[in-house]
Each structure stands twice: as structure tokens, then as C-alpha cells.
Design an enzyme around this catalytic site. Structure first.
Site, PDB file in Angstrom:
ATOM      1  N   GLU A  24       0.842  -1.198   0.000  1.00 13.78           N
ATOM      2  CA  GLU A  24       0.000   0.000   0.000  1.00 13.78           C
ATOM      3  C   GLU A  24       0.881   1.253   0.000  1.00 13.78           C
ATOM      4  O   GLU A  24       2.042   1.200   0.418  1.00 13.78           O
ATOM      5  CB  GLU A  24      -0.922  -0.059   1.251  1.00 13.78           C
ATOM      6  CG  GLU A  24      -1.752   1.157   1.568  1.00 13.78           C
ATOM      7  CD  GLU A  24      -2.772   1.530   0.510  1.00 13.78           C
ATOM      8  OE1 GLU A  24      -2.420   1.570  -0.685  1.00 13.78           O
ATOM      9  OE2 GLU A  24      -3.916   1.843   0.880  1.00 13.78           O
ATOM     10  N   ASP A  25       0.312   2.357  -0.469  1.00 14.78           N
ATOM     11  CA  ASP A  25       1.080   3.605  -0.479  1.00 14.78           C
ATOM     12  C   ASP A  25       1.106   4.268   0.898  1.00 14.78           C
ATOM     13  O   ASP A  25       2.154   4.664   1.389  1.00 14.78           O
ATOM     14  CB  ASP A  25       0.536   4.577  -1.542  1.00 14.78           C
ATOM     15  CG  ASP A  25      -0.965   4.855  -1.416  1.00 14.78           C
ATOM     16  OD1 ASP A  25      -1.642   4.262  -0.541  1.00 14.78           O
ATOM     17  OD2 ASP A  25      -1.488   5.662  -2.214  1.00 14.78           O
ATOM     18  N   ASP A  27      -3.811   5.589   6.537  1.00 12.00           N
ATOM     19  CA  ASP A  27      -4.297   6.819   7.153  1.00 12.00           C
ATOM     20  C   ASP A  27      -5.263   6.433   8.270  1.00 12.00           C
ATOM     21  O   ASP A  27      -4.843   6.080   9.360  1.00 12.00           O
ATOM     22  CB  ASP A  27      -4.962   7.621   6.019  1.00 12.00           C
ATOM     23  CG  ASP A  27      -5.328   9.025   6.401  1.00 12.00           C
ATOM     24  OD1 ASP A  27      -4.520   9.686   7.050  1.00 12.00           O
ATOM     25  OD2 ASP A  27      -6.435   9.467   6.043  1.00 12.00           O
ATOM     26  N   PHE A  41      -0.842  16.487   4.207  1.00  8.40           N
ATOM     27  CA  PHE A  41      -1.206  15.823   2.966  1.00  8.40           C
ATOM     28  C   PHE A  41       0.016  15.721   2.054  1.00  8.40           C
ATOM     29  O   PHE A  41       0.648  16.722   1.735  1.00  8.40           O
ATOM     30  CB  PHE A  41      -2.351  16.573   2.277  1.00  8.40           C
ATOM     31  CG  PHE A  41      -3.004  15.748   1.208  1.00  8.40           C
ATOM     32  CD1 PHE A  41      -3.923  14.765   1.551  1.00  8.40           C
ATOM     33  CD2 PHE A  41      -2.674  15.918  -0.127  1.00  8.40           C
ATOM     34  CE1 PHE A  41      -4.507  13.967   0.579  1.00  8.40           C
ATOM     35  CE2 PHE A  41      -3.256  15.131  -1.112  1.00  8.40           C
ATOM     36  CZ  PHE A  41      -4.177  14.160  -0.751  1.00  8.40           C
ATOM     37  N   ARG A 101       0.971  11.537  -9.179  1.00  7.12           N
ATOM     38  CA  ARG A 101       1.383  10.162  -8.903  1.00  7.12           C
ATOM     39  C   ARG A 101       2.753   9.855  -9.499  1.00  7.12           C
ATOM     40  O   ARG A 101       3.456   8.967  -9.035  1.00  7.12           O
ATOM     41  CB  ARG A 101       0.367   9.159  -9.489  1.00  7.12           C
ATOM     42  CG  ARG A 101      -0.996   9.172  -8.812  1.00  7.12           C
ATOM     43  CD  ARG A 101      -1.794   7.955  -9.273  1.00  7.12           C
ATOM     44  NE  ARG A 101      -3.216   8.036  -8.954  1.00  7.12           N
ATOM     45  CZ  ARG A 101      -3.760   7.678  -7.797  1.00  7.12           C
ATOM     46  NH1 ARG A 101      -3.001   7.232  -6.827  1.00  7.12           N
ATOM     47  NH2 ARG A 101      -5.066   7.770  -7.607  1.00  7.12           N
TER      48      ARG A 101
HETATM   49  P1  IMP Z   1      -7.476   4.963   4.844  1.00  3.20           P
HETATM   50  O1  IMP Z   1      -8.560   3.989   4.570  1.00  3.20           O
HETATM   51  O2  IMP Z   1      -7.988   6.195   5.540  1.00  3.20           O
HETATM   52  O3  IMP Z   1      -6.296   4.369   5.579  1.00  3.20           O
HETATM   53  O4  IMP Z   1      -7.072   5.495   3.445  1.00  3.20           O
HETATM   54  C1  IMP Z   1      -5.891   5.299   2.860  1.00  3.20           C
HETATM   55  C2  IMP Z   1      -5.957   5.928   1.474  1.00  3.20           C
HETATM   56  O5  IMP Z   1      -6.225   7.335   1.565  1.00  3.20           O
HETATM   57  C3  IMP Z   1      -4.636   5.803   0.806  1.00  3.20           C
HETATM   58  O6  IMP Z   1      -4.549   4.623   0.054  1.00  3.20           O
HETATM   59  C4  IMP Z   1      -4.592   7.042  -0.053  1.00  3.20           C
HETATM   60  O7  IMP Z   1      -5.205   6.775  -1.300  1.00  3.20           O
HETATM   61  C5  IMP Z   1      -5.426   8.059   0.669  1.00  3.20           C
HETATM   62  N1  IMP Z   1      -4.582   9.020   1.417  1.00  3.20           N
HETATM   63  C6  IMP Z   1      -4.491   9.142   2.751  1.00  3.20           C
HETATM   64  N2  IMP Z   1      -3.636  10.116   3.108  1.00  3.20           N
HETATM   65  C7  IMP Z   1      -3.155  10.621   1.944  1.00  3.20           C
HETATM   66  C8  IMP Z   1      -2.197  11.671   1.632  1.00  3.20           C
HETATM   67  O8  IMP Z   1      -1.583  12.331   2.486  1.00  3.20           O
HETATM   68  N3  IMP Z   1      -1.982  11.884   0.309  1.00  3.20           N
HETATM   69  C9  IMP Z   1      -2.601  11.181  -0.675  1.00  3.20           C
HETATM   70  N4  IMP Z   1      -3.490  10.202  -0.425  1.00  3.20           N
HETATM   71  C10 IMP Z   1      -3.764   9.923   0.874  1.00  3.20           C
HETATM   72 MG    MG Z   2      -4.531   4.517  -2.145  1.00  2.00          MG
END
Ligand code: IMP
Ligand code: MG
Length: 179
Positions: free
Chosen positions: A99-100, A103, A152, A165
Site C-alpha cells: 500500500e502507499d 491513514d 497531505f 502520482r
Molecule cells: P485509509 O482507509 O484512511 O487508511 O485510506 C488510505 C488511502 O487514503 C490511501 O490509500 C490514499 O489513497 C489516501 N490518502 C491518505 N492520506 C493521503 C495523503 O496524504 N496523500 C494522498 N493520499 C492519501
Molecule cells: Mg490509495
């Protein structure tokens, strides 16, 4: 692109070092195992996944899944929609999710449960970035490139409105870009 950045947070060199470190850790942890599959979350994982895989010196397969979380704005609701599913079965496989960024944890929480329900032998998570302050659901993250604070970030797979990206580093956007 570059002019929209307030600063470079993590350089390409630092990311590639992290990919090497995590790959070595994974190789140690999975020594003697077979049926290893790396599953990248589209689209954010692509750059990191490529770096990681180049450093993995063992038999494995790869697959991709694409999900989107419902919800407006920057907060996810925890409900996840599968846009593109896996192309191969994962039962009895050792799955490493790539995963990238983690959050809230909602996306990975859903995917981990989904893969377990498909009878994966094991499911672990390898993420380039981790934002621990933002966690809404407790989730075990096995391999982390970098912990980042609550700002962010874009680049190296991560987007803002689908752009940035392709940046070869992780950067922080200037506030005026998203305000
Ligand atoms: P989660 O379900 O809240 O953990 O969401 C994770 C997803 O939110 C990641 O795969 C990203 O696509 C997006 N995301 C969360 N924080 C960032 C950020 O700082 N920059 C870009 N995308 C983010
Ligand atoms: Mg993502």
C-alpha cells in the site's frame, strides 16, 4: 508539477533504501515459505511496489486490487467498494499487501478481512507511508517505510485529484493548491 510543492519530504534515494530494507526483512520472515503473493493496491502502490519487488529475491507471484472508499472529502467512511478484484485465487497463499499510505486504517481493515475470508494462509501489510496520528481503526502494520505526520503528501504513487502520482519523490503540496 514541481512548482506546486512546498517541500520534498522524502527523496527517491531514501525510498529506494527503504524498499531494500523492507525487502530484506520480508525475505527473512518468509524464508522456507512458498505460495507468496504480493498484492498491490491500485493505483497508489505502483511506484513503491516496483521498487520493493526488484529487491525480493525469492519465488513469488504478484496481483493487484483496486478499491475506492465511499465518502466525501478527505475522510473515509470505512465502506469500501471493489473496483477491480484479484485475478487469481489466494486460498492457502501467504499474502503481502502493498500500500502507499495507511491513514484511518479503514481501507486496509476491510481488505485484510476480505482476504482472510478468501482463506489466505496469512495476510501481512507492507506500506510505504504510515500516518499513525490519523488511525481510526487499530490495525497491525507489519512493514513500514516511513512514519509521517498529519500533512497531505503526494508523489511516488500518491495523488491529489489523480495528479502527482508520477513525481519521483514524496512532497508536501502548497496549501493554496487544495484550499
Ligand atoms: P485509509 O482507509 O484512511 O487508511 O485510506 C488510505 C488511502 O487514503 C490511501 O490509500 C490514499 O489513497 C489516501 N490518502 C491518505 N492520506 C493521503 C495523503 O496524504 N496523500 C494522498 N493520499 C492519501
Ligand atoms: Mg490509495
Amino acid at each position: 508539477m514541481h512548482k506546486d510543492m512546498e517541500k520534498v519530504l522524502i527523496t527517491q534515494e531514501e525510498i529506494q533504501e527503504a524498499a531494500k530494507r523492507l525487502a530484506a526483512q520480508i525475505e527473512r520472515d518468509y524464508a522456507g515459505e512458498d505460495s507468496i503473493v504480493f498484492v498491490g493496491l491500485l493505483k497508489g502502490s505502483v511506484q513503491f511496489m516496483a521498487d520493493l519487488l526488484k529487491n525480493i529475491d525469492m519465488m513469488c507471484t504478484i496481483d493487484f486490487i483496486c478499491v475506492s472508499s465511499y465518502g466525501k472529502g478527505t475522510k473515509s467512511t470505512g465502506r469500501v467498494n471493489i473496483i477491480k478484484d484479484l485475478s487469481e485465487p489466494i486460498d492457502e497463499k501467504n499474502v503481502i499487501i502493498v500500500e502507499d499510505i495507511i491513514d484511518s486504517g479503514n481501507t486496509l481493515n476491510f481488505i485484510k478481512k476480505y482476504f482472510s475470508a478468501k482463506n489466505a494462509k496469512s495476510v501481512r501489510i507492507c506500506t510505504l507511508l504510515n500516518k499513525p496520528e490519523r488511525r481510526e481503526i487499530e490495525i497491525d502494520v507489519d512493514y513500514v517505510g516511513f512514519d509521517v505526520s498529519d500533512e497531505f503528501v503526494v508523489g511516488y504513487g500518491l495523488d491529489y485529484k489523480e495528479y502527482y502520482r508520477n513525481l519521483p519523490y514524496i512532497g508536501v503540496l502548497k496549501p493554496e493548491i487544495y484550499e
